[in-house]
Design an enzyme around this catalytic site. Structure first.
Site, mmCIF file in Angstrom:
data_model
loop_
_atom_site.group_PDB
_atom_site.id
_atom_site.type_symbol
_atom_site.label_atom_id
_atom_site.label_comp_id
_atom_site.label_asym_id
_atom_site.label_seq_id
_atom_site.Cartn_x
_atom_site.Cartn_y
_atom_site.Cartn_z
ATOM 1 N NE ARG A 47 -3.071 0.328 3.180
ATOM 2 C CZ ARG A 47 -2.419 0.717 4.279
ATOM 3 N NH1 ARG A 47 -1.822 1.892 4.309
ATOM 4 N NH2 ARG A 47 -2.365 -0.067 5.338
ATOM 5 C CE1 TYR B 296 -15.822 11.236 -16.276
ATOM 6 C CE2 TYR B 296 -15.222 11.329 -13.960
ATOM 7 C CZ TYR B 296 -15.676 10.622 -15.052
ATOM 8 O OH TYR B 296 -15.973 9.301 -14.912
ATOM 9 C CG ASP C 8 -9.003 15.699 -15.743
ATOM 10 O OD1 ASP C 8 -8.326 15.061 -16.567
ATOM 11 O OD2 ASP C 8 -10.047 15.248 -15.226
ATOM 12 C CE LYS D 64 -12.132 7.539 -18.880
ATOM 13 N NZ LYS D 64 -12.366 8.843 -18.274
HETATM 14 C C1 LIG Z 1 -12.842 9.310 -17.059
HETATM 15 C C2 LIG Z 1 -12.400 10.629 -16.604
HETATM 16 C C3 LIG Z 1 -12.083 10.838 -15.251
HETATM 17 C C4 LIG Z 1 -12.245 9.783 -14.181
HETATM 18 O O1 LIG Z 1 -11.330 8.735 -14.316
HETATM 19 P P1 LIG Z 1 -11.598 7.226 -13.828
HETATM 20 O O2 LIG Z 1 -10.366 6.524 -14.225
HETATM 21 O O3 LIG Z 1 -12.851 6.757 -14.544
HETATM 22 O O4 LIG Z 1 -11.819 7.272 -12.354
HETATM 23 C C5 LIG Z 1 -11.614 12.094 -14.891
HETATM 24 N N1 LIG Z 1 -11.477 13.098 -15.797
HETATM 25 C C6 LIG Z 1 -11.784 12.928 -17.095
HETATM 26 C C7 LIG Z 1 -11.600 14.061 -18.040
HETATM 27 C C8 LIG Z 1 -12.247 11.695 -17.544
HETATM 28 O O5 LIG Z 1 -12.558 11.532 -18.841
#
Ligand SMILES: *Cc1c(COP(=O)(O)O)cnc(C)c1O
Length: 383
Positions: free
Chosen positions: A52, A105, A182, A207
């Protein structure tokens, strides 16, 4: 090669985080599946102790992503993009003020709404493309005091608004606000926010970085050692950790990032141009289109226009749903950034922002043949 010539990001994605180059050594790092490590007495600095806290299987991915984001320090991998976002938002003190895009998001919006109640925050939602409005919100109204954090998504999900990131960073730093970005949509190939002064970058590794729709993972990157320490502590004490095997898969995915992004971006441009001429289309959004609201800024600040399209068919939400029902190659699914092309109508989620049009389809363009993708979309639009 001369040591002072920086490698292109496309090369870094392939070369970073490899084991030492030695006779008989592997070219890929091993996966170590162990929850604990042999350890007696007082552990030395950096000594592996318990998974962890840290494991060697995270490190190659963290080194590679840190280099891609041009950080002086390795990234930190977490169990999901949302875990990375939660870790970053935990940098905001109770009673703090957060400014963020109204089209962030949707789970980021849900989390900050919850934290606003629990930690006595103020939250202000802004049009992230409107630089003056964002900076006014960051400075705060009379008697309000400046924001603790400016949260940036650019381009936004799913509205594809583009922020003037260098201007926002400069303005936010003038009043001492942290800037978190982000960078999921742009990827480190499209923009490197730390290089223009942002404090923290977050990714949904799920992604583009992992790229195959087979893992859920997140990451944070910062060049500030004390911020990194606080983010690492969040990961450890909240247990928001990634499984070693998933991180290994993400590193394998990262190796082909440049190929996937280049291909899907090129295809997205072709599809956007053709969709703009299609009789069944009311509006298409992609910053490659010369009349798109984000075109000028994206062309100036980002490398490439990405592979997310916004598509509004003629005939409203029912027509959009019909397109989703009729496609055979495109996958009807949420998420994005995989090798397979997918689409969804965002407002099918009751939690999606009401300023997102009911009939908006978000298309994530993958790496299939462009003509196959076009034929399928065309027949689905014609009905
Ligand atoms: C999918 C997404 C997230 C969240 O990520 P997870 O891996 O699904 O927790 C955050 N920001 C953006 C822009 C996203 O497309």
């Amino acid at each position: 090669m001369h040591a002072s010539t920086p490698l292109s990001p496309a090369t870094t994605a392939v070369t970073a985080g490899r084991p030492p180059r030695e006779q008989g050594g592997p070219v890929n790092p091993p996966v170590v599946l162990s929850s604990t490590y042999v350890s007696a007495g007082t552990p030395g600095p950096g000594e592996l102790l318990y998974t962890r806290n840290g494991t060697e299987t995270w490190t190659p991915f963290e080194v590679a992503l840190g280099e891609l984001e041009r950080s002086a320090l390795p990234a930190l991998v977490l169990g999901s993009g949302m875990a990375a976002i939660a870790a970053t938002l935990a940098l905001v003190p109770s009673g703090g003020r957060v400014v963020m895009p109204r089209h962030s998001y949707q789970m980021s919006l849900a989390l900050t709404e919850d934290l606003t109640v629990r930690h006595g925050w103020e939250r202000e939602l802004v049009d992230i493309a409107d630089t003056e409005a964002v900076l006014a919100a960051v400075r705060g109204a009379d008697g309000q005091g400046p924001a603790s954090m400016l949260w940036v998504e650019s381009p936004t999900n799913p509205m594809l608004e583009v922020a003037d990131l260098p201007a926002l960073v400069a303005g936010a730093h003038e009043v001492g606000a942290l800037v978190a970005v982000d960078n999921t949509f742009a990827t480190p190939l499209g923009q490197q926010p730390l290089a223009v002064g942002a404090d923290v970058v977050v990714h949904s590794v799920t992604k583009y970085l992992a790229g195959h729709s087979d893992v859920v993972l997140g990451a944070v990157v910062t060049s500030d050692p004390s911020l990194r320490e606080r983010l690492a502590t969040f990961r450890t004490v909240h247990g928001a950790i990634a499984g070693p095997f998933e991180v290994w898969l993400a590193l394998r995915g990262l190796r082909t990032l440049a190929l996937r992004v280049e291909r899907s971006q090129r295809t997205a441009e072709t599809l956007a141009a053709r969709l703009a001429e299609h009789p069944a289309v009311a509006q298409v959004r992609h910053t490659s289109l010369p009349d798109d609201p984000g075109h000028e800024r994206a062309s100036r600040l980002l490398t490439g226009h990405g592979s997310i399209l916004g598509l509004r068919p003629r005939g409203g939400a029912a027509a959009a749903d019909a397109v989703v029902d009729r496609v055979r190659l495109w996958v009807p699914a949420t998420s994005l950034g995989g090798v397979e092309s997918s689409l969804e109508r965002r407002r099918r989620f009751p939690t999606e922002s009401v300023t997102v049009p009911e009939d908006l389809l978000r298309l994530s363009v993958g790496i299939e043949d462009v003509e196959d993708l076009w034929r399928d979309l065309d027949q689905a639009l014609r009905g």
